[in-house]
Design a protein around this motif. Structure first.
Motif, PDB file in Angstrom:
ATOM      1  N   MET A 260       4.349   0.249  -7.423  1.00 32.09           N
ATOM      2  CA  MET A 260       4.127   1.673  -7.433  1.00 32.09           C
ATOM      3  C   MET A 260       5.304   2.423  -6.833  1.00 32.09           C
ATOM      4  SD  MET A 260       0.196   2.193  -6.315  1.00 32.09           S
ATOM      5  CE  MET A 260       0.174   0.815  -5.214  1.00 32.09           C
ATOM      6  N   VAL A 261       5.733   1.975  -5.673  1.00 29.94           N
ATOM      7  CA  VAL A 261       6.825   2.676  -4.999  1.00 29.94           C
ATOM      8  C   VAL A 261       8.070   2.667  -5.871  1.00 29.94           C
ATOM      9  CG1 VAL A 261       8.362   2.662  -3.006  1.00 29.94           C
ATOM     10  CG2 VAL A 261       5.919   2.273  -2.695  1.00 29.94           C
ATOM     11  N   SER A 262       8.394   1.518  -6.420  1.00 32.76           N
ATOM     12  CA  SER A 262       9.582   1.410  -7.264  1.00 32.76           C
ATOM     13  C   SER A 262       9.501   2.347  -8.456  1.00 32.76           C
ATOM     14  CB  SER A 262       9.738  -0.041  -7.735  1.00 32.76           C
ATOM     15  OG  SER A 262      10.791  -0.151  -8.639  1.00 32.76           O
ATOM     16  N   GLU A 263       8.361   2.387  -9.116  1.00 33.84           N
ATOM     17  CA  GLU A 263       8.205   3.261 -10.283  1.00 33.84           C
ATOM     18  C   GLU A 263       8.269   4.733  -9.893  1.00 33.84           C
ATOM     19  OE1 GLU A 263       5.286   3.812 -14.136  1.00 33.84           O
ATOM     20  OE2 GLU A 263       5.228   1.966 -12.970  1.00 33.84           O
ATOM     21  N   LEU A 264       7.665   5.091  -8.785  1.00 32.26           N
ATOM     22  CA  LEU A 264       7.711   6.488  -8.338  1.00 32.26           C
ATOM     23  C   LEU A 264       9.133   6.902  -7.955  1.00 32.26           C
ATOM     24  CD1 LEU A 264       4.373   6.553  -6.347  1.00 32.26           C
ATOM     25  CD2 LEU A 264       4.878   7.835  -8.441  1.00 32.26           C
ATOM     26  N   LEU A 265       9.865   6.022  -7.283  1.00 32.40           N
ATOM     27  CA  LEU A 265      11.249   6.347  -6.939  1.00 32.40           C
ATOM     28  C   LEU A 265      12.127   6.432  -8.188  1.00 32.40           C
ATOM     29  CD1 LEU A 265      11.723   4.204  -3.711  1.00 32.40           C
ATOM     30  CD2 LEU A 265      11.490   6.700  -3.869  1.00 32.40           C
ATOM     31  N   THR A 266      11.852   5.603  -9.170  1.00 34.71           N
ATOM     32  CA  THR A 266      12.575   5.692 -10.441  1.00 34.71           C
ATOM     33  C   THR A 266      12.311   7.034 -11.107  1.00 34.71           C
ATOM     34  OG1 THR A 266      12.553   3.303 -10.765  1.00 34.71           O
ATOM     35  CG2 THR A 266      12.852   4.658 -12.731  1.00 34.71           C
ATOM     36  N   ASN A 267      11.061   7.480 -11.090  1.00 32.45           N
ATOM     37  CA  ASN A 267      10.726   8.794 -11.661  1.00 32.45           C
ATOM     38  C   ASN A 267      11.473   9.910 -10.942  1.00 32.45           C
ATOM     39  OD1 ASN A 267       8.996   7.692 -13.543  1.00 32.45           O
ATOM     40  ND2 ASN A 267       7.131   8.222 -12.446  1.00 32.45           N
ATOM     41  N   ILE A 268      11.571   9.815  -9.628  1.00 27.15           N
ATOM     42  CA  ILE A 268      12.309  10.825  -8.862  1.00 27.15           C
ATOM     43  C   ILE A 268      13.761  10.850  -9.314  1.00 27.15           C
ATOM     44  CG2 ILE A 268      13.189  11.417  -6.572  1.00 27.15           C
ATOM     45  CD1 ILE A 268      10.473  10.344  -5.465  1.00 27.15           C
ATOM     46  N   THR A 269      14.357   9.668  -9.418  1.00 21.28           N
ATOM     47  CA  THR A 269      15.762   9.574  -9.826  1.00 21.28           C
ATOM     48  C   THR A 269      15.985  10.153 -11.214  1.00 21.28           C
ATOM     49  OG1 THR A 269      16.041   7.596  -8.470  1.00 21.28           O
ATOM     50  CG2 THR A 269      17.673   7.956 -10.190  1.00 21.28           C
ATOM     51  N   LYS A 270      15.067   9.898 -12.132  1.00 24.97           N
ATOM     52  CA  LYS A 270      15.226  10.329 -13.520  1.00 24.97           C
ATOM     53  C   LYS A 270      14.924  11.814 -13.738  1.00 24.97           C
ATOM     54  CE  LYS A 270      13.936   6.870 -16.645  1.00 24.97           C
ATOM     55  NZ  LYS A 270      12.860   6.084 -17.275  1.00 24.97           N
ATOM     56  N   HIS A 271      13.956  12.364 -13.003  1.00 24.14           N
ATOM     57  CA  HIS A 271      13.421  13.662 -13.383  1.00 24.14           C
ATOM     58  C   HIS A 271      13.480  14.765 -12.330  1.00 24.14           C
ATOM     59  CE1 HIS A 271      11.836  11.576 -16.861  1.00 24.14           C
ATOM     60  NE2 HIS A 271      11.159  10.743 -16.082  1.00 24.14           N
ATOM     61  N   ALA A 272      13.521  14.419 -11.055  1.00 18.73           N
ATOM     62  CA  ALA A 272      13.259  15.423 -10.011  1.00 18.73           C
ATOM     63  C   ALA A 272      14.463  16.255  -9.599  1.00 18.73           C
ATOM     64  CB  ALA A 272      12.672  14.745  -8.775  1.00 18.73           C
ATOM     65  N   ARG A 273      15.669  15.772  -9.885  1.00 17.67           N
ATOM     66  CA  ARG A 273      16.867  16.444  -9.385  1.00 17.67           C
ATOM     67  C   ARG A 273      16.784  16.649  -7.875  1.00 17.67           C
ATOM     68  NH1 ARG A 273      17.112  21.348 -13.473  1.00 17.67           N
ATOM     69  NH2 ARG A 273      16.193  20.221 -15.190  1.00 17.67           N
ATOM     70  N   ALA A 274      16.303  15.624  -7.193  1.00 10.95           N
ATOM     71  CA  ALA A 274      16.071  15.698  -5.750  1.00 10.95           C
ATOM     72  C   ALA A 274      17.313  15.291  -4.957  1.00 10.95           C
ATOM     73  CB  ALA A 274      14.906  14.786  -5.371  1.00 10.95           C
ATOM     74  N   ASP A 275      17.428  15.865  -3.773  1.00 11.66           N
ATOM     75  CA  ASP A 275      18.454  15.440  -2.828  1.00 11.66           C
ATOM     76  C   ASP A 275      17.939  14.306  -1.948  1.00 11.66           C
ATOM     77  OD1 ASP A 275      20.456  17.277  -3.590  1.00 11.66           O
ATOM     78  OD2 ASP A 275      19.495  18.842  -2.394  1.00 11.66           O
ATOM     79  N   GLY A 276      16.623  14.231  -1.792  1.00 10.00           N
ATOM     80  CA  GLY A 276      16.053  13.201  -0.931  1.00 10.00           C
ATOM     81  C   GLY A 276      14.635  12.862  -1.313  1.00 10.00           C
ATOM     82  N   ALA A 277      14.189  11.717  -0.827  1.00  4.31           N
ATOM     83  CA  ALA A 277      12.819  11.258  -1.063  1.00  4.31           C
ATOM     84  C   ALA A 277      12.348  10.504   0.176  1.00  4.31           C
ATOM     85  CB  ALA A 277      12.765  10.349  -2.284  1.00  4.31           C
ATOM     86  N   SER A 278      11.054  10.397   0.328  1.00  7.70           N
ATOM     87  CA  SER A 278      10.508   9.624   1.443  1.00  7.70           C
ATOM     88  C   SER A 278       9.335   8.787   0.966  1.00  7.70           C
ATOM     89  CB  SER A 278      10.074  10.531   2.596  1.00  7.70           C
ATOM     90  OG  SER A 278       8.940  11.280   2.236  1.00  7.70           O
ATOM     91  N   VAL A 279       9.139   7.677   1.656  1.00 12.26           N
ATOM     92  CA  VAL A 279       8.025   6.768   1.379  1.00 12.26           C
ATOM     93  C   VAL A 279       7.328   6.504   2.703  1.00 12.26           C
ATOM     94  CG1 VAL A 279       7.357   4.473   0.570  1.00 12.26           C
ATOM     95  CG2 VAL A 279       9.278   5.670  -0.522  1.00 12.26           C
ATOM     96  N   LYS A 280       6.024   6.696   2.717  1.00  7.82           N
ATOM     97  CA  LYS A 280       5.228   6.409   3.910  1.00  7.82           C
ATOM     98  C   LYS A 280       4.090   5.487   3.483  1.00  7.82           C
ATOM     99  CE  LYS A 280       6.195  10.899   5.884  1.00  7.82           C
ATOM    100  NZ  LYS A 280       5.653  12.194   6.281  1.00  7.82           N
ATOM    101  N   VAL A 281       3.907   4.409   4.228  1.00  3.92           N
ATOM    102  CA  VAL A 281       2.834   3.456   3.959  1.00  3.92           C
ATOM    103  C   VAL A 281       2.138   3.166   5.276  1.00  3.92           C
ATOM    104  CG1 VAL A 281       2.250   1.166   3.075  1.00  3.92           C
ATOM    105  CG2 VAL A 281       4.207   2.397   2.112  1.00  3.92           C
ATOM    106  N   PHE A 282       0.807   3.265   5.271  1.00  6.86           N
ATOM    107  CA  PHE A 282       0.075   2.946   6.480  1.00  6.86           C
ATOM    108  C   PHE A 282      -1.347   2.541   6.127  1.00  6.86           C
ATOM    109  CE2 PHE A 282      -0.070   7.466   5.713  1.00  6.86           C
ATOM    110  CZ  PHE A 282      -1.386   7.836   5.923  1.00  6.86           C
ATOM    111  N   ARG A 283      -1.951   1.843   7.058  1.00  7.55           N
ATOM    112  CA  ARG A 283      -3.338   1.412   6.894  1.00  7.55           C
ATOM    113  C   ARG A 283      -4.220   2.337   7.699  1.00  7.55           C
ATOM    114  NH1 ARG A 283      -5.940  -4.091   9.111  1.00  7.55           N
ATOM    115  NH2 ARG A 283      -8.080  -3.576   8.566  1.00  7.55           N
ATOM    116  N   GLU A 284      -5.328   2.717   7.099  1.00  3.71           N
ATOM    117  CA  GLU A 284      -6.304   3.594   7.751  1.00  3.71           C
ATOM    118  C   GLU A 284      -7.679   2.980   7.536  1.00  3.71           C
ATOM    119  OE1 GLU A 284      -7.509   7.721   6.178  1.00  3.71           O
ATOM    120  OE2 GLU A 284      -5.808   8.076   7.526  1.00  3.71           O
ATOM    121  N   ASP A 285      -8.206   2.329   8.552  1.00  5.21           N
ATOM    122  CA  ASP A 285      -9.480   1.614   8.454  1.00  5.21           C
ATOM    123  C   ASP A 285      -9.435   0.626   7.290  1.00  5.21           C
ATOM    124  OD1 ASP A 285     -10.580   2.961  10.682  1.00  5.21           O
ATOM    125  OD2 ASP A 285     -11.082   4.668   9.416  1.00  5.21           O
ATOM    126  N   GLU A 286     -10.267   0.832   6.287  1.00  8.62           N
ATOM    127  CA  GLU A 286     -10.365  -0.083   5.147  1.00  8.62           C
ATOM    128  C   GLU A 286      -9.514   0.365   3.967  1.00  8.62           C
ATOM    129  OE1 GLU A 286     -12.144  -2.994   5.230  1.00  8.62           O
ATOM    130  OE2 GLU A 286     -12.422  -2.516   7.342  1.00  8.62           O
TER     131      GLU A 286
END
Length: 83
Positions: A1-27
């Motif tokens: 998922m992360v790889s595909e989302l970052l690829t989409n950003i690179t291809k379409h967003a014209r972004a200067d930056g991106a962030s990824v946050k992953v965490f566990r919350e209970d279940e």
């Protein structure tokens, strides 16, 4: 998922930056991928986000997309945590 989302950003967003946050919350495993690009991502215009959403639903997860025109874009994913 992360790889595909970052690829989409690179291809379409014209972004200067991106962030990824992953965490566990209970279940749940929570994931947020965001960018500072132009926004306007629409799952009805392409198959990428729609395909991700289908795959996430297949494992009882949920995807939320926020992408107003002018940006920013954020994709939030929630998946069941199965230890």
């Amino acid at each position: 998922m992360v790889s595909e989302l970052l690829t989409n950003i690179t291809k379409h967003a014209r972004a200067d930056g991106a962030s990824v946050k992953v965490f566990r919350e209970d279940e749940l495993l929570r994931l947020t991928v965001s960018d500072d690009g132009i926004g306007g991502a629409d799952p009805d215009r392409g198959s990428g986000i729609r395909g991700l959403r289908d795959r996430i639903r297949a494992v009882d997860g949920h995807l939320t997309l926020t992408s107003p025109f002018g940006g920013p874009t954020a994709v939030d994913v929630t998946l069941p945590w199965r230890a």
